[in-house]
Design a protein around this motif. Structure first.
Motif, short mmCIF file in Angstrom:
data_model
loop_
_atom_site.label_atom_id
_atom_site.label_comp_id
_atom_site.label_asym_id
_atom_site.label_seq_id
_atom_site.Cartn_x
_atom_site.Cartn_y
_atom_site.Cartn_z
N ARG A 73 10.31 37.49 117.01
CA ARG A 73 9.20 38.70 117.07
C ARG A 73 8.46 38.64 115.80
O ARG A 73 7.25 38.68 115.79
N ALA A 74 9.28 38.90 114.77
CA ALA A 74 8.60 39.24 113.38
C ALA A 74 7.71 37.77 112.92
O ALA A 74 6.57 37.81 112.52
N ALA A 75 8.20 36.64 113.12
CA ALA A 75 7.51 35.44 112.79
C ALA A 75 6.19 35.04 113.53
O ALA A 75 5.34 35.08 113.25
N LEU A 76 6.44 35.44 115.17
CA LEU A 76 5.03 35.43 115.76
C LEU A 76 4.24 36.42 115.54
O LEU A 76 3.11 36.35 115.43
N GLY A 77 4.61 37.51 115.14
CA GLY A 77 3.84 38.69 114.47
C GLY A 77 3.01 38.18 113.40
O GLY A 77 1.92 38.52 113.49
N PRO A 97 -6.34 33.75 113.72
CA PRO A 97 -7.36 34.82 114.46
C PRO A 97 -7.65 34.32 116.03
O PRO A 97 -7.54 33.20 116.31
N PRO A 98 -7.91 35.31 116.90
CA PRO A 98 -8.24 35.00 118.34
C PRO A 98 -9.25 34.16 118.27
O PRO A 98 -10.25 34.11 117.62
N GLY A 99 -9.28 32.83 119.08
CA GLY A 99 -10.26 32.12 119.22
C GLY A 99 -9.99 30.74 118.47
O GLY A 99 -10.83 29.69 118.61
N ALA A 100 -8.77 30.77 117.40
CA ALA A 100 -8.85 29.71 116.67
C ALA A 100 -7.88 28.68 117.30
O ALA A 100 -7.42 29.06 118.54
N VAL A 101 -8.06 27.36 116.95
CA VAL A 101 -7.45 26.33 117.74
C VAL A 101 -5.63 26.51 117.96
O VAL A 101 -5.45 26.48 119.12
N GLY A 102 -5.14 27.11 116.95
CA GLY A 102 -3.65 27.46 116.94
C GLY A 102 -3.52 28.86 117.75
O GLY A 102 -2.09 28.82 118.11
N ARG A 103 -4.26 29.30 118.00
CA ARG A 103 -3.99 30.68 118.70
C ARG A 103 -3.44 30.48 120.06
O ARG A 103 -2.66 31.23 120.71
N ALA A 104 -3.83 29.37 121.01
CA ALA A 104 -3.34 29.35 122.34
C ALA A 104 -1.85 28.90 122.32
O ALA A 104 -1.03 29.25 123.21
N LEU A 105 -1.22 28.06 121.31
CA LEU A 105 0.03 27.68 121.24
C LEU A 105 0.78 29.13 120.86
O LEU A 105 1.93 29.23 121.53
N LEU A 106 0.33 29.84 119.99
CA LEU A 106 0.77 30.86 119.69
C LEU A 106 1.05 31.97 120.70
O LEU A 106 2.00 32.64 120.99
N ASP A 107 -0.03 32.17 121.74
CA ASP A 107 0.12 33.15 122.74
C ASP A 107 1.01 32.54 123.78
O ASP A 107 1.94 33.32 124.20
N PHE A 108 1.17 31.15 123.93
CA PHE A 108 2.03 30.70 124.77
C PHE A 108 3.54 30.87 124.46
O PHE A 108 4.45 31.42 125.16
N ARG A 109 3.75 31.01 123.13
CA ARG A 109 5.08 31.18 122.69
C ARG A 109 5.44 32.53 122.71
O ARG A 109 6.63 32.95 122.91
N ARG A 119 -1.93 33.77 130.22
CA ARG A 119 -3.30 33.60 130.51
C ARG A 119 -4.17 33.52 129.55
O ARG A 119 -5.24 32.67 129.48
N ARG A 120 -4.01 34.15 128.49
CA ARG A 120 -4.58 33.90 127.05
C ARG A 120 -4.26 32.56 126.70
O ARG A 120 -5.44 31.73 126.39
N ASP A 133 -4.21 30.27 105.14
CA ASP A 133 -3.76 31.10 106.19
C ASP A 133 -3.51 30.28 107.49
O ASP A 133 -2.50 30.45 108.24
N ASP A 134 -4.23 29.19 107.88
CA ASP A 134 -4.08 28.40 108.89
C ASP A 134 -2.65 27.76 108.65
O ASP A 134 -1.92 27.84 109.86
N GLU A 135 -2.25 27.03 107.64
CA GLU A 135 -1.02 26.44 107.50
C GLU A 135 0.12 27.28 107.56
O GLU A 135 1.13 27.17 108.11
N ARG A 136 0.05 28.62 106.97
CA ARG A 136 0.86 29.65 106.92
C ARG A 136 1.07 30.27 108.20
O ARG A 136 2.39 30.37 108.74
N GLY A 137 0.24 30.23 109.08
CA GLY A 137 0.27 30.90 110.46
C GLY A 137 0.97 29.68 111.46
O GLY A 137 1.69 30.12 112.12
N ALA A 138 0.57 28.50 111.09
CA ALA A 138 1.30 27.51 112.01
C ALA A 138 2.78 27.42 111.75
O ALA A 138 3.60 27.39 112.41
N ALA A 139 3.09 27.51 110.17
CA ALA A 139 4.48 27.48 109.83
C ALA A 139 5.35 28.58 110.62
O ALA A 139 6.37 28.60 110.98
N ALA A 140 4.68 29.68 110.47
CA ALA A 140 5.25 30.94 111.15
C ALA A 140 5.33 30.83 112.70
O ALA A 140 6.31 31.28 113.24
N CYS A 141 4.64 30.20 113.48
CA CYS A 141 4.55 30.03 114.66
C CYS A 141 5.81 29.21 115.13
O CYS A 141 6.48 29.41 116.13
N GLU A 142 6.16 28.18 114.27
CA GLU A 142 7.36 27.35 114.00
C GLU A 142 8.45 28.06 114.15
O GLU A 142 9.52 27.85 114.67
#
Length: 255
Positions: A106-110, A117-129, A149-150, A76-85
């Protein structure tokens, strides 16, 4: 990926990648990375997506690298990071008017939000994007501020100084839009300070130009001149900075 290779004791490979990336040599940095592992493929894709945002070129190479990263992602972490990119590439293409891919962004970031999940390492970059999308494509500054802010809190909790410099600058930009000059100046100054400490040259010129918007003359002109020097040194990157470095119209205050 945001701040890899920036601290003492880092992997020599990551240090080399960081140095090339910070000098706008994204293709050279990407060439150092393995393409047959999920982490290597993802980082390579991230570098090439960033190149698109800063240079408005290399779209197909970024797309090919991203497809490779998506194919190799298993957790999930890898799929989430790829979706973020994927969302970031679609955002950049829309922002630079290469093609309207706002719905895809919008769909990919969603999708990334459902996997990271909130609080995970990759979540901050996702929130920024998600903040970038809200500010520049949806034109929803309140939603953008909340997302920034998140991201700012996440970049502080999981120390990521490069991302923190970005959140400072974008929060400051919203403050400037609202007429909060002191808050904007502080945010832009913090962003610049972090970038200079990191040696992230490709981001330093935009930070200088942003701070110039909040300073009176002659300091504003000095900051723009320094930004222009770095901009030319890096071969006109980021491309969109040229508009910001144009001299102000006669009689128009810069602060």
């Amino acid at each position: 990926m945001s701040g890899n290779g920036t601290t003492p004791g880092d992997d020599p490979l990551q240090t080399a990648v960081w140095r090339l990336r910070s000098r706008a040599c994204w293709a050279d940095a990407a060439a150092l990375l393995p393409v047959d592992t999920p982490a290597g493929a993802l980082q390579r894709a991230s570098l090439l997506v960033e190149r698109c945002l800063y240079t408005e070129r290399g779209w197909q190479e970024a797309e090919d690298a991203l497809r490779t990263a998506e194919a190799l992602a298993h957790t999930d972490d890898e799929r989430g990071a790829a979706a973020c990119e994927r969302g970031q590439l679609a955002y950049a293409a829309t922002l630079h008017r290469v093609r309207d891919r706002a719905d895809e962004a919008r769909a990919a970031l969603g999708r990334a939000a459902a996997l990271i999940p909130p609080g995970a390492v990759g979540r901050a970059l996702l929130d920024f994007r998600r903040g970038l999308l809200a500010e520049n494509l949806t034109h929803a500054p309140q939603a953008a501020r909340a997302a920034y802010r998140r991201a700012h809190a996440g970049a502080t909790a999981h120390p990521d100084p490069l991302l923190l410099s970005f959140t400072w600058r974008h929060l400051a930009g919203l403050a400037l839009r609202d007429g909060e000059l002191s808050e904007a100046r502080h945010g832009f100054a913090e962003s610049l300070r972090i970038l200079e400490e990191l040696g992230y040259l490709v981001g330093t010129a935009p930070a200088l130009a942003s701070l110039a918007q909040t300073e009176p003359e002659p300091e504003a002109s000095r900051l723009r001149e320094e930004a222009g020097r770095l901009f030319r040194l890096l071969g006109g990157v980021p491309t969109w900075l040229a508009r910001q470095l144009a001299p102000p119209e006669p009689g128009v205050a810069t602060a």
